[in-house]
Every structure is written in structure tokens, then in C-alpha cells.
Motif scaffolding. Sequence first.
Motif, PDB file in Angstrom:
ATOM      1  N   ILE A 150       0.839  -1.204   0.000  1.00  0.00           N
ATOM      2  CA  ILE A 150       0.000   0.000   0.000  1.00  0.00           C
ATOM      3  C   ILE A 150       0.872   1.252   0.000  1.00  0.00           C
ATOM      4  N   GLY A 151       1.944   1.226   0.806  1.00  0.00           N
ATOM      5  CA  GLY A 151       2.852   2.371   0.856  1.00  0.00           C
ATOM      6  C   GLY A 151       3.559   2.603  -0.460  1.00  0.00           C
ATOM      7  N   THR A 152       4.016   1.528  -1.109  1.00  0.00           N
ATOM      8  CA  THR A 152       4.681   1.653  -2.406  1.00  0.00           C
ATOM      9  C   THR A 152       3.721   2.213  -3.457  1.00  0.00           C
ATOM     10  N   ALA A 153       2.487   1.736  -3.443  1.00  0.00           N
ATOM     11  CA  ALA A 153       1.498   2.250  -4.401  1.00  0.00           C
ATOM     12  C   ALA A 153       1.295   3.749  -4.219  1.00  0.00           C
ATOM     13  N   ARG A 154       1.301   4.208  -2.976  1.00  0.00           N
ATOM     14  CA  ARG A 154       1.120   5.645  -2.725  1.00  0.00           C
ATOM     15  C   ARG A 154       2.303   6.459  -3.265  1.00  0.00           C
ATOM     16  N   LEU A 155       3.478   5.887  -3.249  1.00  0.00           N
ATOM     17  CA  LEU A 155       4.627   6.586  -3.837  1.00  0.00           C
ATOM     18  C   LEU A 155       4.405   6.866  -5.317  1.00  0.00           C
ATOM     19  N   PHE A 156       3.610   6.033  -5.961  1.00  0.00           N
ATOM     20  CA  PHE A 156       3.349   6.188  -7.391  1.00  0.00           C
ATOM     21  C   PHE A 156       1.973   6.813  -7.665  1.00  0.00           C
ATOM     22  N   GLY A 157       1.335   7.320  -6.616  1.00  0.00           N
ATOM     23  CA  GLY A 157       0.083   8.040  -6.796  1.00  0.00           C
ATOM     24  C   GLY A 157      -1.165   7.188  -6.814  1.00  0.00           C
ATOM     25  N   PHE A 158      -1.095   5.938  -6.331  1.00  0.00           N
ATOM     26  CA  PHE A 158      -2.245   5.035  -6.308  1.00  0.00           C
ATOM     27  C   PHE A 158      -2.679   4.770  -4.866  1.00  0.00           C
ATOM     28  N   ASP A 159      -3.970   4.535  -4.698  1.00  0.00           N
ATOM     29  CA  ASP A 159      -4.520   4.174  -3.389  1.00  0.00           C
ATOM     30  C   ASP A 159      -5.074   2.758  -3.449  1.00  0.00           C
ATOM     31  N   LEU A 160      -4.527   1.882  -2.604  1.00  0.00           N
ATOM     32  CA  LEU A 160      -5.014   0.509  -2.482  1.00  0.00           C
ATOM     33  C   LEU A 160      -5.851   0.376  -1.215  1.00  0.00           C
ATOM     34  N   MET A 161      -6.692  -0.636  -1.185  1.00  0.00           N
ATOM     35  CA  MET A 161      -7.556  -0.840  -0.029  1.00  0.00           C
ATOM     36  C   MET A 161      -6.749  -1.356   1.165  1.00  0.00           C
ATOM     37  N   ARG A 162      -7.232  -1.043   2.344  1.00  0.00           N
ATOM     38  CA  ARG A 162      -6.595  -1.518   3.569  1.00  0.00           C
ATOM     39  C   ARG A 162      -6.849  -3.014   3.710  1.00  0.00           C
ATOM     40  N   ASN A 163      -5.833  -3.755   4.134  1.00  0.00           N
ATOM     41  CA  ASN A 163      -5.953  -5.209   4.189  1.00  0.00           C
ATOM     42  C   ASN A 163      -5.994  -5.758   5.616  1.00  0.00           C
ATOM     43  N   PHE A 164      -5.496  -5.012   6.588  1.00  0.00           N
ATOM     44  CA  PHE A 164      -5.508  -5.449   7.987  1.00  0.00           C
ATOM     45  C   PHE A 164      -5.875  -4.273   8.875  1.00  0.00           C
ATOM     46  N   ASN A 165      -6.680  -4.560   9.896  1.00  0.00           N
ATOM     47  CA  ASN A 165      -7.127  -3.513  10.808  1.00  0.00           C
ATOM     48  C   ASN A 165      -7.079  -4.040  12.246  1.00  0.00           C
ATOM     49  N   TYR A 166      -5.865  -4.312  12.725  1.00  0.00           N
ATOM     50  CA  TYR A 166      -5.622  -4.778  14.094  1.00  0.00           C
ATOM     51  C   TYR A 166      -6.527  -5.962  14.455  1.00  0.00           C
ATOM     52  N   PRO A 167      -6.397  -7.081  13.723  1.00  0.00           N
ATOM     53  CA  PRO A 167      -7.334  -8.208  13.887  1.00  0.00           C
ATOM     54  C   PRO A 167      -7.270  -8.888  15.247  1.00  0.00           C
ATOM     55  N   TYR A 168      -6.121  -8.850  15.921  1.00  0.00           N
ATOM     56  CA  TYR A 168      -6.020  -9.565  17.196  1.00  0.00           C
ATOM     57  C   TYR A 168      -6.689  -8.825  18.357  1.00  0.00           C
ATOM     58  N   PHE A 169      -7.287  -7.684  18.075  1.00  0.00           N
ATOM     59  CA  PHE A 169      -8.104  -6.997  19.081  1.00  0.00           C
ATOM     60  C   PHE A 169      -9.592  -7.261  18.851  1.00  0.00           C
ATOM     61  N   SER A 170      -9.900  -8.283  18.066  1.00  0.00           N
ATOM     62  CA  SER A 170     -11.297  -8.596  17.754  1.00  0.00           C
ATOM     63  C   SER A 170     -11.992  -9.231  18.949  1.00  0.00           C
ATOM     64  N   ARG A 171     -13.301  -8.968  19.068  1.00  0.00           N
ATOM     65  CA  ARG A 171     -14.071  -9.464  20.200  1.00  0.00           C
ATOM     66  C   ARG A 171     -14.919 -10.689  19.864  1.00  0.00           C
ATOM     67  N   ASN A 172     -15.033 -11.034  18.614  1.00  0.00           N
ATOM     68  CA  ASN A 172     -15.588 -12.326  18.214  1.00  0.00           C
ATOM     69  C   ASN A 172     -15.029 -12.674  16.837  1.00  0.00           C
ATOM     70  N   ILE A 173     -15.336 -13.871  16.363  1.00  0.00           N
ATOM     71  CA  ILE A 173     -14.688 -14.354  15.145  1.00  0.00           C
ATOM     72  C   ILE A 173     -15.184 -13.602  13.909  1.00  0.00           C
TER      73      ILE A 173
END
Length: 477
Positions: free
Chosen positions: A255-278
Motif C-alpha cells: 500500500i505504501g509503495t502504491a502511494r509513492l506512485f500516486g495510487f490508493d489501495l484498499m486496507r488489508n488489515f485492521n488490528y485483527p487480534y483486538f477482535s471481540r468475536n470471530i
Amino acid sequence: MFFNSIEYLIFLPICFTIYWFVVQRNLKWQNLFVLVISYIFYGWWDWRFLSLIAFSTIVDYTVGIYMEKSSSKSQRKRLLWISLIVNLGLLGFFKYYNFFVDSWVASFDAIGISMNTSTLSIILPVGISFYTFQTLSYTIDVYRGNLKPSKNLINFAAYVAFFPQLVAGPIERATNLLPQFSRKRVFNEDQAISGLHLIVWGLFQKVVIADSCAVYVNAIFEDYSTLNATSLLLGAFYFAFQIYGDFAGYSNIAIGTARLFGFDLMRNFNYPYFSRNIAEFWRRWHISLSTWFRDYVYIPLGGSRGTRMYQLRNVLIIFLVSGFWHGANWTFVVWGGLHALFFIPVLLTNTNRNHLDQVAGNRLLPSLREVFQMVFTFGMVLVAWVFFRAESVYLALSYIKRMLVNLQFSIEYLSIGRYSVEFLLMIIVFIGIEWFHRQYEHPFIGRFKWIKIAVIIILLLTLGVYSDQQDFIYFQF
């Protein structure tokens, strides 16, 4: 070419310089340059498999063009089937041929019938599962009328082969990434700095966390039959952070590399180990894959509509297919099946849409209830990770059995290896860093930004030197 290699350290700044200082003024030349460097990036591993990407690109580009020209729904459906058969056929042959042959032979051996069928020496092309799903999203969206087909072959080929996320995601939707190739891209300093921050954080997750965990994970899983329960629990714990640091690290670098070239990719992880159910875990882990299966498999099957039996069937299918997507081994199927079993109680109690917010909100610490929910969810994920890591279902079951039976409370591997106690403390600190920045995309946001960046870079240059360089785990998928 790997993100954590010297070659890439040379490749990236050269491409960045040419992209913004040589071909910036002409969008066609920019896109052609992206296509060329993407093929160089992938061909660095094995140039022969560039033909697969090119073939898949031409097939889906042609299918999209003819879909638009066709006014007949039946003809559009036949064109969609061409795309599905070609793409899934290539994926099935290269990834699953030997698995099916071996499973067929083993089933006959089990009933006493010997078969001499031999399998081929097939090399699995890196990233084939990722770019196959990416091209399929294009043809499916064109078929549904959600996207106009691309008329520019260079733009479409660059979308399919876009090097930052080509081999391990995020699996981008054509509706998000493809239109970005048609828009003029102007250098944005804030976007580039944000990209650099993600690259640094991703390298820390991969090189310092994941690769260091791998040292202990490999040792513990190789000698699990001689170790006690506490050591085996530590091995599973380290693998949970190895695969998280490895895959989230890759995604952040991409995602960071894509931003260097002017592209926006979707977020792939959002702190999954803080989840409260599966269910929350799967909204935060490998988001691009889970949403792909949701939109292109789960919802067409009926999703959460219909009777409970249909809902349970759809959940079971989606998780088994997701497990099988990860690899040609029964361990991945069991891993997916376990997550289906974990998900069913959440579905039956109608709590699968709970916890859409960040845990603890704006509070510094979670409540005792939230702590219990997170620990319980992480424990389920931890057990499933043993099947993901083990070489066979039998070894995974043996590992779990010994982890539950051989209850000796001493950690043998903490007295062996490099900075063992210090490394366990570093994992705890890593969890703390993520906790206090869980509202943000990465830790380099908010107060003391430059101090945090400096500390992470120092850790990369020091602790990273002592970690064994490992390939990204998801390259094998």
C-alpha cells in the motif's frame, strides 16, 4: 523480487525517479512504464510465468470488450464462463493438480488398492491466487454492469500486473484500482510521506517481528514431540505473530509503495487480534480476500437470507473454499472448517454484526468483558493457526494434544537462542504499540511521530540484522 531484498532497495528508487521525473507529463507513458516495471518485478522470480499473466490479461480484456458489445444475457453469461474456466483452470492446474492426484491415490490405498499414478513436477507461480481473483473481479463486475470494460489494453494490463500488490495482495477490485490508471496522477508530498511511513512500519512488522518469530516457530514445530505444553503454546503464539507480521507487513509495504506512485489501495488489515468475536476478526484480517468471497461467493449463494440451514450451508462453503484457496493441503481445509465452526454460534445468536467499532472506543484500557472477549477470540484463532502451520492434519492434532496434555509450566525455548526473553518482551511492546494506535492506519500518526519513526528505524537496523531473512509466507499461496 522481494520487498525485503537488496535488489528491491535499488529497484524502487530508480523506478520512482523515472516515474516522476521522466514520464510524469504523459499518462500513457506513465501507465506503460508501470506495466514494464511490473513485469520486470515479477519476471525477476521466473520470467517464464509472465506468459500466464499476459494470457490471463488478454483473455479477460477480450471478454470484457465482447460483453459490452453483446445484448444477449445468455451470450454474456457464456463469456463470463470463458473467463471463469480459463482463470480457475490455470489456478487449478498449477496449484491443485498434484493435490488431487495424491488424494485420489491415498483414498485407494486406504481400501487396499495400490495405484502407481505419478504426479508432475509443477512449479507454483508466485501470486497466481491473487492476480487470478483480481482479474475475475473485473469480468464479474463487467457482467453485472457495475463496471464499464476497459478499452485500453495497456491500462488493463498494468492493473492486472501492478507490481506492489501483484504477488500477495491486497486483492484489488477493478472498480477501485482500474479507474486510477485513467486519471492523471500528480505527485502529492503528503501521499508519498504516508507511503514511506507504511513501508517503514511494514518492514518492521516483517523483518523484526515476523522473521524473528520464525526462528522460534521453526524450532518448536520441528521438535514439538519433545517439548511441554507451555513451550508449544509459545510456539503457536509466536506463529500467530509471525504470520500477522509477515502478511500485514507485506500489505503495508504494498500500500505504501502504491502511494509513492500516486495510487490508493484498499486496507488489508485492521488490528485483527483486538477482535471481540470471530466475525469481527474476519472483518479485520485479510480484508481484501474476505470481502471478495463475501461479494462474489457468499452473497450470490444467498448470504444470510433464507432459512438457518441455508445460512449455515453458505458459511460452511465460504470458509472451506477460503481455506482451500490458501493451499493444496488438507490442513488448510481443516483450518477453514474450524473457522466455520467458530462462526456458527455467532451467526445463530445474531451477533455477527456486533462490534463494528474499535474496541474500547476512546478509552485507554478495555473493560474486563472486552479483555475476555479478545483473549477468547485470539485463543480460537491460535488453535486454528496450528493447522495452518503444520505439515499435515495428523501433526497438527498431535501438536494440539501435547499442548493440552503435557502440562509442565516451564518455557524451554526462552533459555535458547538470540535475545529470547528480550524478544518476548518486544512482542508485548509491539502489542502495546498497536493497541495505543488502533484508531489509526499505522503508528506514525499523532504525537511524537518523528521519535517513533527514528526508534523503529533503529530497531530495523539493529534487531533486523539478527533475524533470518524469510520469504513472505503468502508467496506460496
